[in-house]
Design an enzyme around this catalytic site. Sequence first.
Site, mmCIF file in Angstrom:
data_model
loop_
_atom_site.group_PDB
_atom_site.id
_atom_site.type_symbol
_atom_site.label_atom_id
_atom_site.label_comp_id
_atom_site.label_asym_id
_atom_site.label_seq_id
_atom_site.Cartn_x
_atom_site.Cartn_y
_atom_site.Cartn_z
ATOM 1 N N CYS A 211 98.890 49.661 -36.008
ATOM 2 C CA CYS A 211 98.732 49.252 -37.409
ATOM 3 C C CYS A 211 97.392 48.567 -37.662
ATOM 4 C CB CYS A 211 99.884 48.344 -37.826
ATOM 5 S SG CYS A 211 99.965 46.768 -36.958
ATOM 6 N N ASP B 268 101.221 47.089 -31.054
ATOM 7 C CA ASP B 268 100.669 46.144 -32.015
ATOM 8 C C ASP B 268 99.936 45.076 -31.218
ATOM 9 O OD1 ASP B 268 100.144 44.778 -34.379
ATOM 10 O OD2 ASP B 268 102.104 43.798 -34.445
ATOM 11 N N GLN C 200 103.762 49.240 -44.042
ATOM 12 C CA GLN C 200 103.070 49.854 -42.913
ATOM 13 C C GLN C 200 103.874 51.012 -42.344
ATOM 14 O OE1 GLN C 200 99.917 49.023 -41.277
ATOM 15 N NE2 GLN C 200 100.424 51.073 -40.545
ATOM 16 N N HIS D 276 107.437 44.631 -41.792
ATOM 17 C CA HIS D 276 106.199 45.170 -42.376
ATOM 18 C C HIS D 276 106.512 46.572 -42.907
ATOM 19 C CE1 HIS D 276 102.169 45.546 -43.428
ATOM 20 N NE2 HIS D 276 101.552 45.372 -42.270
ATOM 21 N N ARG E 295 98.093 54.137 -45.681
ATOM 22 C CA ARG E 295 98.585 52.954 -46.385
ATOM 23 C C ARG E 295 98.380 53.145 -47.892
ATOM 24 N NH1 ARG E 295 98.891 47.955 -43.879
ATOM 25 N NH2 ARG E 295 99.718 47.282 -45.900
ATOM 26 N N ARG F 67 102.237 39.268 -49.752
ATOM 27 C CA ARG F 67 102.047 39.187 -48.300
ATOM 28 C C ARG F 67 102.216 37.721 -47.916
ATOM 29 N NH1 ARG F 67 99.021 42.244 -44.306
ATOM 30 N NH2 ARG F 67 97.962 40.915 -42.776
#
Length: 326
Positions: A273, A233, A140, A137, A301, A110
């Site tokens: 998310c 988001d 996700q 991402h 996830r 990450r």
Amino acid sequence: MTSPGTVRHFLKDTDLTPSEQAEVLDLAVRMKAAPYSVQPLAAEGSARKTVAVIFDKTSTRTRVSFSAGVSDMGGTPLIINPGEAQIGHKESVEDTAKVLERMVAAIVWRTGAHEGLVDMALNSRVPVVNALCDDYHPCQLLADLLTVREHKGRLAGLTMAYLGDAANNMANSYLLAGVTAGMHVRIAGPEGYLPAAGIVAEAEDVAARTGGSVLITVDPVAALEGADVVATDTWVSMGQEDEKAARMQLFRDYSVDAAAMAKAAADAVFLHCLPAYRGYEVAAEVIDGPQSIVWDEAENRLHAQKALLAWLLHRSGQAVVDGLPV
């Protein structure tokens, strides 16, 4: 992308073909139903049992889901927290990859710049996974697609609308993963905060092959009209705190409230998310309401990433997962 040899990496959403994306999602369904049935990191399953999970940025869901997932599959997660490694400052990404590949079964990272992930993958003989970067991402989105499929029974042909900051990693991944699944993806945000032309062109190319479509617009109503899935988001991501007041003003017309959801299909579902900021990008009545599937999305996830790791190890010849093609 694929580095020398047969190793498979997952650095962006289109690193999986449409059929491969479907294989991963099918495997996720299977592993969710029987959480310990696939053990590619167990004693008999793999030459190496440890997965390096590296964080240059803080996290909650990414950390917990990868840690739990690796353990579920018989392995040991090696968590490297922000500031604990020398990657990119005292030691090059290339040298780090060459060290880690000799010690671990896979590398999950990450980070910020996507280019670092590319360099890691080009120098690694074990799978490298993008757990988030500034541009994408993709993990996700596997969870999001799994969640939509659970609630809608399919992905191809559905319309998915994303509202808000459309120049960020989530918008890019919604575009690419959505059209890979054959969805009609609509992205709405203000001028100057829309996906880059290269991302849009790639999404349009994929859509032409899968039957999906792409709409980029500044009009939130055009994106929402009849949509089966509505997503947003946070408006203020890590590192943007100084811009908070300006962003609150800039994106206010793209907030997902009850009025916005009313423009979507009557049975539309809502995705976020997380972390979410009620009263800003989403109203409490939406995220905590009956159309919200964000808690299933968060749980998924775990299942999607387990399936992804198992699939990558299998396709890289480092483990065998029954039921997957070689």
